[in-house]
Scaffold this motif. Structure first.
Motif, PDB file in Angstrom:
ATOM      1  N   SER A 115       0.832  -1.198   0.000  1.00  0.00           N
ATOM      2  CA  SER A 115       0.000   0.000   0.000  1.00  0.00           C
ATOM      3  C   SER A 115       0.865   1.247   0.000  1.00  0.00           C
ATOM      4  CB  SER A 115      -0.913   0.020   1.235  1.00  0.00           C
ATOM      5  OG  SER A 115      -0.161   0.228   2.418  1.00  0.00           O
ATOM      6  N   MET A 116       0.358   2.334  -0.593  1.00  0.00           N
ATOM      7  CA  MET A 116       1.140   3.558  -0.714  1.00  0.00           C
ATOM      8  C   MET A 116       1.407   4.183   0.651  1.00  0.00           C
ATOM      9  SD  MET A 116      -0.171   5.490  -4.162  1.00  0.00           S
ATOM     10  CE  MET A 116       1.125   6.688  -3.941  1.00  0.00           C
ATOM     11  N   LEU A 117       0.466   4.058   1.573  1.00  0.00           N
ATOM     12  CA  LEU A 117       0.659   4.656   2.889  1.00  0.00           C
ATOM     13  C   LEU A 117       1.794   3.975   3.641  1.00  0.00           C
ATOM     14  CD1 LEU A 117      -3.010   5.333   4.083  1.00  0.00           C
ATOM     15  CD2 LEU A 117      -1.327   6.947   3.197  1.00  0.00           C
ATOM     16  N   LEU A 118       1.846   2.643   3.583  1.00  0.00           N
ATOM     17  CA  LEU A 118       2.936   1.935   4.243  1.00  0.00           C
ATOM     18  C   LEU A 118       4.272   2.198   3.550  1.00  0.00           C
ATOM     19  CD1 LEU A 118       1.451  -1.559   5.227  1.00  0.00           C
ATOM     20  CD2 LEU A 118       2.121   0.334   6.736  1.00  0.00           C
ATOM     21  N   GLN A 119       4.236   2.310   2.238  1.00  0.00           N
ATOM     22  CA  GLN A 119       5.467   2.651   1.517  1.00  0.00           C
ATOM     23  C   GLN A 119       5.957   4.042   1.896  1.00  0.00           C
ATOM     24  OE1 GLN A 119       4.219   2.124  -2.526  1.00  0.00           O
ATOM     25  NE2 GLN A 119       4.674  -0.070  -2.563  1.00  0.00           N
ATOM     26  N   ALA A 120       5.022   4.974   2.023  1.00  0.00           N
ATOM     27  CA  ALA A 120       5.394   6.330   2.434  1.00  0.00           C
ATOM     28  C   ALA A 120       5.968   6.322   3.853  1.00  0.00           C
ATOM     29  CB  ALA A 120       4.184   7.257   2.359  1.00  0.00           C
ATOM     30  N   LEU A 121       5.369   5.532   4.746  1.00  0.00           N
ATOM     31  CA  LEU A 121       5.888   5.412   6.110  1.00  0.00           C
ATOM     32  C   LEU A 121       7.302   4.843   6.107  1.00  0.00           C
ATOM     33  CD1 LEU A 121       5.555   5.518   9.178  1.00  0.00           C
ATOM     34  CD2 LEU A 121       4.465   3.257   9.061  1.00  0.00           C
ATOM     35  N   ALA A 122       7.533   3.835   5.277  1.00  0.00           N
ATOM     36  CA  ALA A 122       8.868   3.246   5.180  1.00  0.00           C
ATOM     37  C   ALA A 122       9.891   4.273   4.698  1.00  0.00           C
ATOM     38  CB  ALA A 122       8.841   2.045   4.237  1.00  0.00           C
ATOM     39  N   VAL A 123       9.492   5.094   3.730  1.00  0.00           N
ATOM     40  CA  VAL A 123      10.403   6.124   3.222  1.00  0.00           C
ATOM     41  C   VAL A 123      10.715   7.152   4.304  1.00  0.00           C
ATOM     42  CG1 VAL A 123      10.600   8.039   1.590  1.00  0.00           C
ATOM     43  CG2 VAL A 123       9.736   5.826   0.816  1.00  0.00           C
ATOM     44  N   LEU A 124       9.708   7.531   5.078  1.00  0.00           N
ATOM     45  CA  LEU A 124       9.941   8.476   6.172  1.00  0.00           C
ATOM     46  C   LEU A 124      10.901   7.897   7.200  1.00  0.00           C
ATOM     47  CD1 LEU A 124       6.367   9.953   6.773  1.00  0.00           C
ATOM     48  CD2 LEU A 124       8.254  10.958   5.505  1.00  0.00           C
ATOM     49  N   LEU A 125      10.724   6.616   7.535  1.00  0.00           N
ATOM     50  CA  LEU A 125      11.637   5.971   8.474  1.00  0.00           C
ATOM     51  C   LEU A 125      13.047   5.876   7.910  1.00  0.00           C
ATOM     52  CD1 LEU A 125       9.391   3.044   9.794  1.00  0.00           C
ATOM     53  CD2 LEU A 125      10.100   5.084  11.054  1.00  0.00           C
ATOM     54  N   LEU A 126      13.153   5.846   6.599  1.00  0.00           N
ATOM     55  CA  LEU A 126      14.461   5.772   5.947  1.00  0.00           C
ATOM     56  C   LEU A 126      15.169   7.114   5.933  1.00  0.00           C
ATOM     57  CD1 LEU A 126      16.544   4.236   4.112  1.00  0.00           C
ATOM     58  CD2 LEU A 126      15.140   4.954   2.171  1.00  0.00           C
ATOM     59  N   VAL A 127      14.440   8.175   5.613  1.00  0.00           N
ATOM     60  CA  VAL A 127      15.075   9.473   5.368  1.00  0.00           C
ATOM     61  C   VAL A 127      15.213  10.313   6.636  1.00  0.00           C
ATOM     62  CG1 VAL A 127      14.853  11.654   4.100  1.00  0.00           C
ATOM     63  CG2 VAL A 127      14.277   9.496   2.983  1.00  0.00           C
ATOM     64  N   VAL A 128      14.211  10.290   7.509  1.00  0.00           N
ATOM     65  CA  VAL A 128      14.230  11.178   8.673  1.00  0.00           C
ATOM     66  C   VAL A 128      15.464  10.980   9.554  1.00  0.00           C
ATOM     67  CG1 VAL A 128      13.036  11.754  10.828  1.00  0.00           C
ATOM     68  CG2 VAL A 128      11.740  11.544   8.700  1.00  0.00           C
ATOM     69  N   PRO A 129      15.887   9.744   9.876  1.00  0.00           N
ATOM     70  CA  PRO A 129      17.086   9.602  10.728  1.00  0.00           C
ATOM     71  C   PRO A 129      18.358  10.151  10.091  1.00  0.00           C
ATOM     72  CG  PRO A 129      15.852   7.537  10.612  1.00  0.00           C
ATOM     73  CD  PRO A 129      15.292   8.434   9.567  1.00  0.00           C
ATOM     74  N   MET A 130      18.384  10.286   8.769  1.00  0.00           N
ATOM     75  CA  MET A 130      19.589  10.818   8.136  1.00  0.00           C
ATOM     76  C   MET A 130      19.883  12.235   8.596  1.00  0.00           C
ATOM     77  SD  MET A 130      19.399   9.551   4.192  1.00  0.00           S
ATOM     78  CE  MET A 130      19.280   7.807   3.767  1.00  0.00           C
ATOM     79  N   GLY A 131      18.848  13.013   8.885  1.00  0.00           N
ATOM     80  CA  GLY A 131      19.052  14.398   9.308  1.00  0.00           C
ATOM     81  C   GLY A 131      19.919  14.501  10.561  1.00  0.00           C
ATOM     82  N   PRO A 132      19.466  13.945  11.699  1.00  0.00           N
ATOM     83  CA  PRO A 132      20.291  14.038  12.911  1.00  0.00           C
ATOM     84  C   PRO A 132      21.622  13.308  12.806  1.00  0.00           C
ATOM     85  CG  PRO A 132      18.338  12.675  13.281  1.00  0.00           C
ATOM     86  CD  PRO A 132      18.145  13.372  11.974  1.00  0.00           C
ATOM     87  N   LEU A 133      21.683  12.218  12.041  1.00  0.00           N
ATOM     88  CA  LEU A 133      22.953  11.513  11.889  1.00  0.00           C
ATOM     89  C   LEU A 133      23.963  12.370  11.132  1.00  0.00           C
ATOM     90  CD1 LEU A 133      21.748   7.870  11.109  1.00  0.00           C
ATOM     91  CD2 LEU A 133      22.562   8.796  13.281  1.00  0.00           C
ATOM     92  N   VAL A 134      23.506  13.026  10.064  1.00  0.00           N
ATOM     93  CA  VAL A 134      24.385  13.934   9.318  1.00  0.00           C
ATOM     94  C   VAL A 134      24.829  15.092  10.208  1.00  0.00           C
ATOM     95  CG1 VAL A 134      24.382  15.665   7.477  1.00  0.00           C
ATOM     96  CG2 VAL A 134      23.563  13.349   7.020  1.00  0.00           C
ATOM     97  N   TYR A 135      23.909  15.605  11.023  1.00  0.00           N
ATOM     98  CA  TYR A 135      24.267  16.701  11.925  1.00  0.00           C
ATOM     99  C   TYR A 135      25.354  16.271  12.901  1.00  0.00           C
ATOM    100  CZ  TYR A 135      24.024  19.774  15.955  1.00  0.00           C
ATOM    101  OH  TYR A 135      24.360  20.604  16.999  1.00  0.00           O
TER     102      TYR A 135
END
Length: 342
Positions: A115-135
């Motif tokens: 489903s698109m909603l679960l795929q979108a959730l997976a993408v958010l879980l993938l990209v969001v942690p990159m922010g604080p890790l890069v910082y």
């Protein structure tokens, strides 16, 4: 140009301006809290859009391994800091470096959402942690550096992330399925459901950000840190974690923007740079500190780009980026300079 064409161009300008508004909000947020002009903001858009495209074709986004590498490197850095006697918040470290990447890996590699909603959730879980890790890896060691040094780091990080995007996703562009296939004819003007989704999601996110900063303790703590970091620290606010949170919110905004824009335009590994740069123009209109002015600047950039593409399509990018010159000139005349005090 007749009235019908003007309406179509206005609609395109509003849709594009909504994406630029999200970029501008993220840039203003990060700069206010950390003094970082975060040039790689557009890469979060690219990573989210292309990861969503990979999921919709049944592939595991290769950028997941980048997240795993960032998490592992962050754990090593935090362990070294603790060995040197520095204070380490392991709860937030484990959240960004272990819990969320593991959740993304399980959702993408084991559950394999359809489903698109679960795929979108997976993408958010993938990209969001990159922010604080890069910082933590790139910016926190230079927290007391000048804005110029932080800008140089941002340029280097942008080039690295673009190169990694080419390595993980390839040179081919991708589009994703739309969240809404509906279409309406309003007075001869065709309005697509995806355009409504983009504008609606942007409005919801802007309102949510407003209530976050105005009504929540964490949001007020971020505002205090942005206004006076030393004063916030004296009041007991953990300013060291403010960078984590601001970059996490920036990554979230970038990921949402990527999910929204991928169905309406073909995304390549380097597309995010132009999107982020136009968001930066909007943020400059707001002086890199005013959220309402940044939103207005984004709508102005969207309309200018849309009408420029009709009148002079070959020069639309030049016209958009030229907007920054009169804005900077106006601000130079009405901004109090430190040299004046000296």
């Amino acid at each position: 140009m007749d009235f019908q064409i003007a309406l179509m161009l206005t609609q395109d300008g509003i849709v594009n301006g909504a994406i630029y508004a999200l970029m501008a909000l993220a840039l203003v947020l990060v700069f206010s809290v950390t003094r970082v002009i975060f040039i790689p903001q557009g890469e979060f858009v690219t990573y989210a859009a292309l990861a969503m495209a990979a999921l919709q074709t049944g592939k595991l986004p290769a950028v997941l391994w980048l997240l795993v590498a960032l998490g592992a490197l962050t754990l090593v850095v935090e362990a070294v800091r603790q060995a040197r006697g520095q204070e380490v918040d392991w709860r937030s470290t484990l959240l960004w470096a272990v819990v969320l990447p593991a959740a993304a890996a399980v959702l993408m590699g084991v559950v394999k959402p359809q489903s698109m909603l679960l795929q979108a959730l997976a993408v958010l879980l993938l990209v969001v942690p990159m922010g604080p890790l890069v910082y933590r890896l790139a910016y926190r060691p230079l927290a007391d550096a000048t804005v110029l040094i932080l800008l140089i780091v941002s340029v280097a990080l942008h080039l690295a992330m673009v190169g990694l995007g080419l390595y993980f996703f390839g040179a081919e562009g991708s589009r994703t399925a739309a969240f809404s296939e509906a279409r309406w004819d309003v007075g001869g003007l065709m309005i697509s459901g995806q355009s409504v989704v983009i504008v609606g999601a942007t409005a919801v996110l802007v309102v949510a950000m407003f209530f976050f900063f105005e009504r929540t303790i964490i949001g007020k703590a971020l505002r205090a840190t942005a206004i006076n970091r030393v004063g916030a620290r004296l009041m007991g606010i953990p300013t060291a974690l403010s960078g984590d949170l601001s970059f996490a919110l920036a990554a979230l905004i970038g990921a949402v923007s990527g999910l929204l824009i991928a169905p309406v335009t073909t995304i390549y590994y380097d597309t995010g740079f132009l999107i982020g740069l136009k968001g930066f123009v909007a943020a400059i209109v707001g002086g890199l500190h005013s959220y309402p002015l940044a939103l207005l600047g984004a709508l102005l950039v969207g309309q200018l780009e849309s009408f420029s593409s009709f009148w002079a399509s070959a020069f639309k990018e030049v016209i958009v980026f030229t907007l920054i010159i009169p804005v900077l000139w106006w601000r130079s005349l009405h901004t109090h300079h430190v040299e004046d005090e000296e």
